[in-house]
Design a protein around this motif. Structure first.
Motif, short mmCIF file in Angstrom:
data_model
loop_
_atom_site.label_atom_id
_atom_site.label_comp_id
_atom_site.label_asym_id
_atom_site.label_seq_id
_atom_site.Cartn_x
_atom_site.Cartn_y
_atom_site.Cartn_z
N ASP A 165 0.86 -1.19 0.00
CA ASP A 165 0.00 0.00 0.00
C ASP A 165 0.88 1.23 0.00
OD1 ASP A 165 -2.88 -1.00 0.39
OD2 ASP A 165 -1.79 -2.07 1.96
N SER A 224 0.57 5.57 -0.04
CA SER A 224 -0.31 6.73 0.06
C SER A 224 0.51 7.96 0.40
CB SER A 224 -1.40 6.51 1.11
OG SER A 224 -0.82 6.29 2.38
N THR A 280 -4.98 2.85 -3.08
CA THR A 280 -3.66 2.84 -2.46
C THR A 280 -2.94 1.50 -2.60
OG1 THR A 280 -4.58 2.21 -0.31
CG2 THR A 280 -4.37 4.57 -0.77
#
Length: 214
Positions: free
Chosen positions: A94, A96, A115
């Motif tokens: 992930d 972000s 994400t």
């Protein structure tokens, strides 16, 4: 009066200049970005040499390589998995940021819609992405590695003024997370000398008197 305030403010802004580069921190280490005169995608050099792969010259077999790069208008994170001589691999992670987004991926079918990113690549090849659009004065990127195969460690590069790379840090095993942040680099602020500043202010007041006499 408003015009006068604007003029004086503009002159005061001209009395100093600030470097546009970012002060970048990676897991507590200070990193220097690679300064580019090309676009990020041109430097990534996908499919030009080692086919279906990044060709930056910084790839490492069985490693995930990360580094920052800057153009005159933008800052980006490069994240590249695998390389020549490496095993086939996969990655589930992930990514972000407070600003920015993934703007390029090796395989367009693997471009994330949110994400989460899922990569799969063959032996001797790479998979990777560019996360750019870090336009705010202060920004941060967080990466959490959920599952990795074919990857033994993470290597983060830093660069000198000539663009020569060196290893900022290297993990001893597969990474679990990575945090990167940026802030304006004020180390190269230069102030115009006092006589020059005074001359600028006198010019501003002279302009005001001229306006009043008309």
């Amino acid at each position: 009066m408003k015009k006068m305030k604007f003029l004086v403010g503009s002159l005061l802004l001209l009395s100093s200049s600030m470097a546009s580069a970012s002060l970048i921190t990676v897991d507590g280490f200070e990193a220097d970005a690679l300064q580019l005169s090309t676009t990020f995608e041109e430097f990534y050099n996908f499919d030009n040499g080692n086919t279906w792969s990044a060709n930056t010259g910084l790839e490492r077999a069985n490693s995930v390589v990360a580094f920052m790069a800057e153009t005159a208008t933008d800052t980006a994170l490069f994240l590249i998995f695998g390389g020549l001589g490496g095993d086939a691999g996969s990655a589930d992670f992930d990514i972000s940021g407070t600003v920015g987004a993934v703007t390029f991926a090796d395989d367009s079918a693997e471009m994330p819609t949110g994400t989460n990113v899922l990569f799969n690549y063959a032996a001797d090849k790479t998979d990777g992405l560019i996360f750019s659009g870090l336009s705010d004065p202060f920004w941060s990127i967080d990466i959490v590695f959920n599952a990795l195969s074919g990857i033994d460690n993470l290597v983060f590069y830093t660069f000198d003024e000539q663009g020569v790379s060196s290893v900022l840090f290297e993990t001893i095993d597969t990474p679990t997370n990575l945090s990167i942040s940026g802030a304006p680099d004020t180390s190269n602020i230069t102030q115009v000398s006092a006589p020059m500043t005074s001359a600028l202010m006198l010019s501003a007041f002279g302009f005001l008197l001229f306006r009043r006499k008309r």
